[in-house]
Design a protein around this motif. Sequence first.
Motif, PDB file in Angstrom:
ATOM      1  N   GLY A 131      44.304  44.687  33.844  1.00 62.84           N
ATOM      2  CA  GLY A 131      44.866  43.464  34.406  1.00 62.84           C
ATOM      3  C   GLY A 131      43.802  42.387  34.569  1.00 62.84           C
ATOM      4  N   THR A 132      44.263  41.161  34.791  1.00 58.31           N
ATOM      5  CA  THR A 132      43.363  40.012  34.927  1.00 58.31           C
ATOM      6  C   THR A 132      43.194  39.565  36.372  1.00 58.31           C
ATOM      7  OG1 THR A 132      45.237  38.538  34.465  1.00 58.31           O
ATOM      8  CG2 THR A 132      43.835  39.167  32.596  1.00 58.31           C
ATOM      9  N   GLY A 133      43.645  40.373  37.304  1.00 57.49           N
ATOM     10  CA  GLY A 133      43.423  40.053  38.714  1.00 57.49           C
ATOM     11  C   GLY A 133      44.137  38.791  39.156  1.00 57.49           C
ATOM     12  N   ASP A 134      43.380  37.839  39.712  1.00 57.14           N
ATOM     13  CA  ASP A 134      43.980  36.649  40.310  1.00 57.14           C
ATOM     14  C   ASP A 134      44.051  35.462  39.349  1.00 57.14           C
ATOM     15  OD1 ASP A 134      41.264  36.221  40.137  1.00 57.14           O
ATOM     16  OD2 ASP A 134      41.196  34.989  41.953  1.00 57.14           O
ATOM     17  N   TRP A 135      43.940  35.698  38.045  1.00 54.45           N
ATOM     18  CA  TRP A 135      43.978  34.587  37.099  1.00 54.45           C
ATOM     19  C   TRP A 135      45.289  33.819  37.219  1.00 54.45           C
ATOM     20  CZ3 TRP A 135      41.775  36.064  31.628  1.00 54.45           C
ATOM     21  CH2 TRP A 135      40.427  36.405  31.772  1.00 54.45           C
ATOM     22  N   ARG A 137      48.182  31.074  35.569  1.00 54.96           N
ATOM     23  CA  ARG A 137      48.870  31.070  34.276  1.00 54.96           C
ATOM     24  C   ARG A 137      48.075  30.307  33.220  1.00 54.96           C
ATOM     25  NH1 ARG A 137      55.000  29.282  35.101  1.00 54.96           N
ATOM     26  NH2 ARG A 137      54.911  29.619  32.831  1.00 54.96           N
ATOM     27  N   ASP A 138      47.412  29.252  33.632  1.00 55.56           N
ATOM     28  CA  ASP A 138      46.655  28.443  32.682  1.00 55.56           C
ATOM     29  C   ASP A 138      45.503  29.247  32.080  1.00 55.56           C
ATOM     30  OD1 ASP A 138      45.926  25.809  31.443  1.00 55.56           O
ATOM     31  OD2 ASP A 138      44.129  26.080  32.682  1.00 55.56           O
ATOM     32  N   ARG A 139      44.786  29.974  32.921  1.00 56.88           N
ATOM     33  CA  ARG A 139      43.661  30.759  32.413  1.00 56.88           C
ATOM     34  C   ARG A 139      44.142  31.912  31.547  1.00 56.88           C
ATOM     35  NH1 ARG A 139      38.598  33.414  35.895  1.00 56.88           N
ATOM     36  NH2 ARG A 139      37.441  34.138  34.069  1.00 56.88           N
ATOM     37  N   VAL A 140      45.256  32.522  31.911  1.00 59.12           N
ATOM     38  CA  VAL A 140      45.830  33.604  31.097  1.00 59.12           C
ATOM     39  C   VAL A 140      46.218  33.080  29.727  1.00 59.12           C
ATOM     40  CG1 VAL A 140      47.784  35.180  30.864  1.00 59.12           C
ATOM     41  CG2 VAL A 140      46.615  34.979  33.060  1.00 59.12           C
ATOM     42  N   ALA A 141      46.824  31.894  29.692  1.00 59.99           N
ATOM     43  CA  ALA A 141      47.248  31.303  28.421  1.00 59.99           C
ATOM     44  C   ALA A 141      46.049  30.981  27.534  1.00 59.99           C
ATOM     45  CB  ALA A 141      48.067  30.041  28.677  1.00 59.99           C
ATOM     46  N   LYS A 142      44.992  30.431  28.139  1.00 57.83           N
ATOM     47  CA  LYS A 142      43.794  30.107  27.367  1.00 57.83           C
ATOM     48  C   LYS A 142      43.144  31.368  26.816  1.00 57.83           C
ATOM     49  CE  LYS A 142      42.666  25.830  29.843  1.00 57.83           C
ATOM     50  NZ  LYS A 142      41.738  25.168  30.806  1.00 57.83           N
ATOM     51  N   SER A 143      43.104  32.424  27.638  1.00 50.66           N
ATOM     52  CA  SER A 143      42.522  33.681  27.180  1.00 50.66           C
ATOM     53  C   SER A 143      43.332  34.278  26.037  1.00 50.66           C
ATOM     54  CB  SER A 143      42.446  34.669  28.352  1.00 50.66           C
ATOM     55  OG  SER A 143      41.908  35.902  27.922  1.00 50.66           O
TER      56      SER A 143
END
Length: 368
Positions: A131-135, A137-143
């Motif tokens: 999981g990506t923890g507290d990311w 939505r914007d950071r998840v999308a960029k990743s």
Amino acid sequence: MNPGLLELAVVIPTFNERGNVPVLVAKLDQALRGRNWEAIFVDDDSPDGTAQAARELARVDFRVRVIQRIGRRGLSSACIEGMCATAAPLVAVIDGDLQHDETLLPKMMTALEADPKLDLVVGSRFVEGGGTGDWDRDRVAKSAFATRLARHVLKAELSDPMSGFFMIRTEIVRSLVPRLSAIGFKILLDIMTAAQRPLVFAELPYVFRLRTEGESKLDHVVAMEYLIALYDRMFGKVVPVRFAMFSAIGALGAGVHFAVLALLFRLGSMAFVSATIVATLVAMTFNFFLNNALTYRERRLKGWRQLLDGWVSFCVVCSVGAVANVGVAAFLHDARQGDWRVSAMAGIVVAAVWNFALSSRFTWGRYK
């Protein structure tokens, strides 16, 4: 197990992570209990004293080592130096910000020891259980977007090619060093694309933690470096990445040149030669500062004294190109009485090769 036999080196690239040093070593001590390991902090001369904090710890814990790099920056190159500085057969890379799960290290070791055909084990945020923890939505999308780009280069079904948390056989890293680009922050991507054969890998899940100390290193320049690293792997053998960057910035500088020239010559009624001289100086200054921030980031000039000296030397070493720029543009404009923009572009092209060759050697080359 031989109690004196070194099994694992944990390479920790750092910049301004002083408060995390003792905490991370304590966590490694707990996670790797029963194993023979060493921690190699590779610090890019952090102003907060990270290297000194690691040295103080090394005085009482023989497992801690420190490499303090002076005048060199970059996570990938730091990892390479650390991985080449150990005699351990296995080497892991983990961030110094405590966001990676160090309890995964024993499982990585077990996997590599159990399967001699396995080359590396990657800590993944995107396999089941990760999981990506507290990311947000914007950071998840960029990743996710960056991961898709990386997969086109890798041509491998690696779920988390952006991971900075992995373990690999040291002999493999040593064999790849001559082909590593050492660009940017994604050393795993560099390693996997440099290998002449597809590396055999396994992925283990972990959940990315929240940072509690220090400051994030993510910024727009890091994103730019990632794109540069991808370009280098795809096209770097045809057009070297530094020349491509210098040329791209030169193209932006050409836009600045045209804008200033149009403003002064077309709207301000300044003589063409005078307007060209001013436009050339403005574009040269623009190019200097942008190249300092991007093209030569790993040896960029800092402080007003270095910047002033660098700007002056940049102007001096490019003076031949600048004179050619003005001379060619003026000659074509006076001789042909044609489109002033064509004349200006001819001068820029003549100067471009001089600017790259001379500035690489005499402006930033002096500060390696």
